[in-house]
Write a protein that holds these residues in place. Sequence first.
Motif, mmCIF file in Angstrom:
data_model
loop_
_atom_site.group_PDB
_atom_site.id
_atom_site.type_symbol
_atom_site.label_atom_id
_atom_site.label_comp_id
_atom_site.label_asym_id
_atom_site.label_seq_id
_atom_site.Cartn_x
_atom_site.Cartn_y
_atom_site.Cartn_z
ATOM 1 N N LEU A 97 0.826 -1.214 0.000
ATOM 2 C CA LEU A 97 0.000 0.000 0.000
ATOM 3 C C LEU A 97 0.860 1.264 0.000
ATOM 4 C CD1 LEU A 97 -2.855 -0.840 2.564
ATOM 5 C CD2 LEU A 97 -3.037 -0.652 0.078
ATOM 6 N N ALA A 98 1.972 1.238 0.757
ATOM 7 C CA ALA A 98 2.836 2.424 0.853
ATOM 8 C C ALA A 98 3.368 2.835 -0.516
ATOM 9 C CB ALA A 98 4.000 2.157 1.810
ATOM 10 N N GLY A 99 3.550 1.847 -1.405
ATOM 11 C CA GLY A 99 4.025 2.153 -2.746
ATOM 12 C C GLY A 99 2.950 2.769 -3.624
ATOM 13 N N ARG A 100 1.661 2.541 -3.258
ATOM 14 C CA ARG A 100 0.558 3.031 -4.093
ATOM 15 C C ARG A 100 -0.003 4.356 -3.610
ATOM 16 N NH1 ARG A 100 -1.654 -2.559 -6.035
ATOM 17 N NH2 ARG A 100 0.387 -3.218 -6.778
ATOM 18 N N ILE A 101 0.093 4.590 -2.291
ATOM 19 C CA ILE A 101 -0.514 5.784 -1.717
ATOM 20 C C ILE A 101 0.420 6.973 -1.907
ATOM 21 C CG2 ILE A 101 -1.212 6.850 0.467
ATOM 22 C CD1 ILE A 101 -2.199 4.183 1.391
ATOM 23 N N GLY A 102 -0.153 8.144 -2.167
ATOM 24 C CA GLY A 102 0.662 9.344 -2.349
ATOM 25 C C GLY A 102 1.259 9.823 -1.041
ATOM 26 N N THR A 103 2.296 10.652 -1.163
ATOM 27 C CA THR A 103 3.024 11.129 0.018
ATOM 28 C C THR A 103 2.124 11.934 0.957
ATOM 29 O OG1 THR A 103 4.720 11.497 -1.645
ATOM 30 C CG2 THR A 103 5.290 12.021 0.586
ATOM 31 N N HIS A 104 1.239 12.776 0.410
ATOM 32 C CA HIS A 104 0.391 13.618 1.266
ATOM 33 C C HIS A 104 -0.516 12.751 2.137
ATOM 34 C CE1 HIS A 104 2.028 16.453 -1.389
ATOM 35 N NE2 HIS A 104 1.153 16.294 -2.372
ATOM 36 N N ALA A 105 -1.112 11.726 1.510
ATOM 37 C CA ALA A 105 -2.003 10.838 2.265
ATOM 38 C C ALA A 105 -1.228 10.106 3.353
ATOM 39 C CB ALA A 105 -2.672 9.848 1.320
ATOM 40 N N LEU A 106 -0.007 9.677 3.026
ATOM 41 C CA LEU A 106 0.835 8.996 4.018
ATOM 42 C C LEU A 106 1.089 9.908 5.218
ATOM 43 C CD1 LEU A 106 3.689 7.104 2.110
ATOM 44 C CD2 LEU A 106 1.860 6.110 3.478
ATOM 45 N N ALA A 107 1.363 11.177 4.940
ATOM 46 C CA ALA A 107 1.638 12.128 6.025
ATOM 47 C C ALA A 107 0.413 12.288 6.920
ATOM 48 C CB ALA A 107 2.053 13.484 5.450
ATOM 49 N N ILE A 108 -0.778 12.331 6.313
ATOM 50 C CA ILE A 108 -2.001 12.499 7.107
ATOM 51 C C ILE A 108 -2.258 11.260 7.963
ATOM 52 C CG2 ILE A 108 -4.504 12.798 6.981
ATOM 53 C CD1 ILE A 108 -3.936 14.451 4.352
ATOM 54 N N ILE A 109 -2.109 10.065 7.370
ATOM 55 C CA ILE A 109 -2.301 8.827 8.141
ATOM 56 C C ILE A 109 -1.293 8.768 9.285
ATOM 57 C CG2 ILE A 109 -2.235 6.297 8.057
ATOM 58 C CD1 ILE A 109 -2.976 6.526 5.064
ATOM 59 N N PHE A 110 -0.059 9.152 8.970
ATOM 60 C CA PHE A 110 0.990 9.133 9.995
ATOM 61 C C PHE A 110 0.601 10.039 11.165
ATOM 62 C CE2 PHE A 110 4.943 10.441 11.985
ATOM 63 C CZ PHE A 110 5.598 9.231 12.107
ATOM 64 N N GLY A 111 0.106 11.233 10.850
ATOM 65 C CA GLY A 111 -0.315 12.171 11.892
ATOM 66 C C GLY A 111 -1.402 11.581 12.777
ATOM 67 N N LEU A 112 -2.377 10.910 12.168
ATOM 68 C CA LEU A 112 -3.468 10.303 12.945
ATOM 69 C C LEU A 112 -2.937 9.216 13.872
ATOM 70 C CD1 LEU A 112 -6.220 10.118 10.159
ATOM 71 C CD2 LEU A 112 -6.066 11.739 12.063
ATOM 72 N N VAL A 113 -2.002 8.392 13.371
ATOM 73 C CA VAL A 113 -1.419 7.338 14.200
ATOM 74 C C VAL A 113 -0.641 7.953 15.369
ATOM 75 C CG1 VAL A 113 0.269 5.441 14.239
ATOM 76 C CG2 VAL A 113 -1.344 5.641 12.347
ATOM 77 N N LEU A 114 0.045 9.074 15.103
ATOM 78 C CA LEU A 114 0.783 9.774 16.164
ATOM 79 C C LEU A 114 -0.153 10.258 17.259
ATOM 80 C CD1 LEU A 114 3.521 12.096 14.631
ATOM 81 C CD2 LEU A 114 3.773 9.931 15.799
ATOM 82 N N ILE A 115 -1.309 10.809 16.852
ATOM 83 C CA ILE A 115 -2.268 11.305 17.848
ATOM 84 C C ILE A 115 -2.716 10.156 18.746
ATOM 85 C CG2 ILE A 115 -4.611 12.207 18.157
ATOM 86 C CD1 ILE A 115 -4.144 13.964 15.720
ATOM 87 N N GLN A 116 -2.982 9.010 18.134
ATOM 88 C CA GLN A 116 -3.386 7.839 18.913
ATOM 89 C C GLN A 116 -2.284 7.444 19.897
ATOM 90 O OE1 GLN A 116 -2.357 4.406 18.906
ATOM 91 N NE2 GLN A 116 -3.972 3.968 20.381
ATOM 92 N N ALA A 117 -1.038 7.444 19.428
ATOM 93 C CA ALA A 117 0.092 7.058 20.294
ATOM 94 C C ALA A 117 0.232 8.036 21.459
ATOM 95 C CB ALA A 117 1.383 7.003 19.491
ATOM 96 N N ALA A 118 0.017 9.333 21.176
ATOM 97 C CA ALA A 118 0.130 10.350 22.228
ATOM 98 C C ALA A 118 -0.941 10.135 23.287
ATOM 99 C CB ALA A 118 0.010 11.739 21.616
ATOM 100 N N ILE A 119 -2.181 9.889 22.834
ATOM 101 C CA ILE A 119 -3.279 9.672 23.783
ATOM 102 C C ILE A 119 -2.988 8.446 24.639
ATOM 103 C CG2 ILE A 119 -5.709 9.037 23.985
ATOM 104 C CD1 ILE A 119 -6.158 10.727 21.408
ATOM 105 N N GLN A 120 -2.530 7.380 23.990
ATOM 106 C CA GLN A 120 -2.250 6.144 24.727
ATOM 107 C C GLN A 120 -1.155 6.353 25.772
ATOM 108 O OE1 GLN A 120 -1.384 2.744 22.265
ATOM 109 N NE2 GLN A 120 -1.005 1.489 24.075
ATOM 110 N N SER A 121 -0.150 7.155 25.439
ATOM 111 C CA SER A 121 0.957 7.309 26.381
ATOM 112 C C SER A 121 0.553 8.197 27.550
ATOM 113 C CB SER A 121 2.206 7.819 25.681
ATOM 114 O OG SER A 121 2.177 9.208 25.578
ATOM 115 N N PHE A 122 -0.483 9.048 27.380
ATOM 116 C CA PHE A 122 -1.024 9.799 28.511
ATOM 117 C C PHE A 122 -1.692 8.864 29.502
ATOM 118 C CE2 PHE A 122 -1.114 14.102 26.432
ATOM 119 C CZ PHE A 122 -0.433 14.720 27.456
#
Lengths: 121, 278
Positions: free
Chosen positions: B94-119
């Motif tokens: 999938l990473a090879g098919r998805i554009g860079t902008h979409a990857l950045a947005i998905i990455f940001g969402l995963v980061l938010i989840q990680a931040a909430i979990q670590s709180f």
Amino acid sequence: MNDRRLENIIGRLLQTGVLLAAAIVLAGGAFYLIQHHSDRTDYRAFVPGSQDLRTLRGIVRSAAHFHSEGLIQIGLLLLIATPVARVAMAMVGFALERDRLYTVVSLIVLLILAFSLVRAT
Amino acid sequence: MTAWDFTAVVWILSFAAGFLGALTGLGGGVIVIPALTLALGVNMKYAIGASLVSVIATSSGAAAAYVREGFSNIRIGMFLEIATTLGAILGAVLAGRIGTHALAIIFGLVLIQAAIQSFKGAPGGERPVESDALASRLRFGGAYPVDGNSQEYGVRNVPAGFGLMFGAGTLSGLLGIGSGAVKVIAMDRAMHIPFKVSTTTSNFMIGVTAAASAGIYLSRGFIDPRVAMPVMLGVLAGALLGAKVLVHAPVRTLRAVFAIVILALAIEMIVNGITGRV
């Protein structure tokens, strides 16, 4: 052979593999910096690069000619191989313990890894 | 920037990321990817390729230390790796098919989840001693050291954990991160495995999971040696040092600070992804 001993051997194996890989990457990196230290760098655009750094055969050939980037890739390949070796070791360990279920489980993981690595490179 | 400057700056950033990642248990990838893309303008695909390599290095490098403590469960890890490696292949494709902008947005969402979990920190919750039928057939139950004694534990909900692990593998392959946070959720929350056993077993699994997508990354050209070299060496050195000082560190405060940093990076990644600057 018990689980504890098996895990100890595997842990040791992984550490050795990583340190060896890091040493090769470091050597390749030193070569690269000596040759290219004042090159301009720009990684804004994604360009897949030459086959020499993307296929197993290309990387081996490039490293055999002592190209710095090929050497780094050899180190990284070794690094990628360490967890694969870990699964293979675990499989052997489970087989020695006569644990048929987990010998098969390890074999499945190993086949998935082999499929992915061979298909890709 | 010259190659020399780039290598030096990336090494220092990666060292800091590896150090903080080890102290907080969130891994170096979640910091190194935004650092490379936002601060140095490195393309997202090179960043996730270099991060994936460093993830393998830290997982394998720390394995010996974790094993000595006697917490990790090799059977649970191996069985769930079937799910994570299959997911990782899907993610890498999938990473090879998805554009860079979409990857950045998905990455940001995963980061938010990680931040909430670590709180939230380490959760309590039900800790059964008995395994359910499937988990006992797979001989998942085990024991781990608590204050010098051996504490037995049971395992539940294998199918749910297996499914979550497939998701964790997909994220790992898609974004070049270890996705340890999702792996811990799968084991600790879904399968009721003790937190310590979950985190150490997760560390063990991260390297194998990442190796499943590494070949695909390599052939696609995501792993550029000039970027991956300083990232791998920096994150590894930082993570090894982080593991050494972990015992004396004020982990709670650190986690809270780290969570805020991650949240800020997440928002910046999403904004940059939407505006098309990453």
